[in-house]
Design a protein around this motif. Structure first.
Motif, PDB file in Angstrom:
ATOM      1  N   ILE A 158       0.842  -1.205   0.000  1.00 14.17           N
ATOM      2  CA  ILE A 158       0.000   0.000   0.000  1.00 14.17           C
ATOM      3  C   ILE A 158       0.874   1.251   0.000  1.00 14.17           C
ATOM      4  N   GLN A 161       2.135   2.201  -3.357  1.00 15.88           N
ATOM      5  CA  GLN A 161       1.134   2.870  -4.189  1.00 15.88           C
ATOM      6  C   GLN A 161       0.901   4.310  -3.727  1.00 15.88           C
ATOM      7  N   THR A 209      -4.237  -4.585  -4.662  1.00 23.10           N
ATOM      8  CA  THR A 209      -3.185  -3.572  -4.521  1.00 23.10           C
ATOM      9  C   THR A 209      -2.171  -3.687  -5.651  1.00 23.10           C
TER      10      THR A 209
END
Length: 233
Positions: A158, A161, A209
């Motif tokens: 995460i 990103q 993800t």
């Protein structure tokens, strides 16, 4: 105590585990009174002894003097968990009152491993998919550590990103919560669908993800998302 010149409300005392010859005690309910007596020069205090150490945590759970944030609560729960696991062969459900939520156990292990972990971004998901394990706690703790490891691995993806969004010029205090919400499989579940397990939910989030494309995200998407501000990394 100072006004009436006497002490009328006994504190609760529990014997603390120690390898020393001298017995030591701690109080789950009475620290303010104990501090007041010490400040007044008292050398002793009236106490009610509770022989079962586990009862002390039940008392703590009902003590609502202090409000906790998610990090403090989770760390308190995992510390309590580890101590209770040494007392008997109870399962997590036995101490549901003390732990309040199974998510606090998993998050507590994450915070121990990564003190600046953004648990708030994942808490809404964990509340829906985490559950009390039906194994003895001294065995269940290993499964909890595996869950924490899985969650931290997802968090690493995460964060990648989030950094990609920042590199694109997008700024918001909700970036991590935004990405987590986008890969949250529960939001796409039909109302009559069977609930996801922890493993199923985390597997789907990890897959989503990896497929998340920062190039498709616009500032308008962030503005519409709102949510909980990310905790400091």
């Amino acid at each position: 105590i100072d006004k009436i010149g006497r002490f009328l409300d006994p504190i609760i005392a529990v014997r603390a585990p120690t390898s020393e010859q001298v017995a030591k005690y701690w109080t789950p309910n009475g620290n303010h009174r104990l501090s007041a007596m010490k400040a007044l020069g008292a050398k002793s205090i009236v106490a009610i002894m509770v022989p079962e150490p586990s009862a002390a945590y039940q008392i703590l759970a009902m003590n609502t003097e202090k409000a906790h944030n998610l990090r403090e609560k989770s760390i308190e729960v995992i510390r309590m968990y580890k101590e209770l696991a040494q007392l008997d062969d109870a399962t997590e459900e036995t101490y549901a009152l003390e732990f309040e939520e199974p998510a606090f156990i998993t998050l507590g292990l994450c915070y121990e491993e990564r003190p600046r972990f953004s648990g708030g971004a994942y808490h809404p998901v964990l509340k829906r998919v985490d559950e009390f394990l039906k194994k003895q706690m001294n065995v269940a703790i290993d499964l909890r550590r595996e869950r924490a490891k899985t969650l931290l691995a997802l968090d690493d993806r995460i964060v990648e990103q989030v950094e990609a969004l920042k590199a694109k010029g997008l700024t918001s205090p909700y970036l991590k919560s935004f990405v987590v919400a986008r890969v949250n499989p529960i939001r796409f579940q039909p109302k009559d669908a069977a609930p996801l397990s922890f493993d199923e939910a985390l597997d789907r989030m990890t897959t989503a993800t990896a497929k998340f494309n920062p190039e498709k995200i616009k500032m308008d998407d962030l503005a519409r998302s709102g949510g909980v501000a990310d905790e400091a990394e």
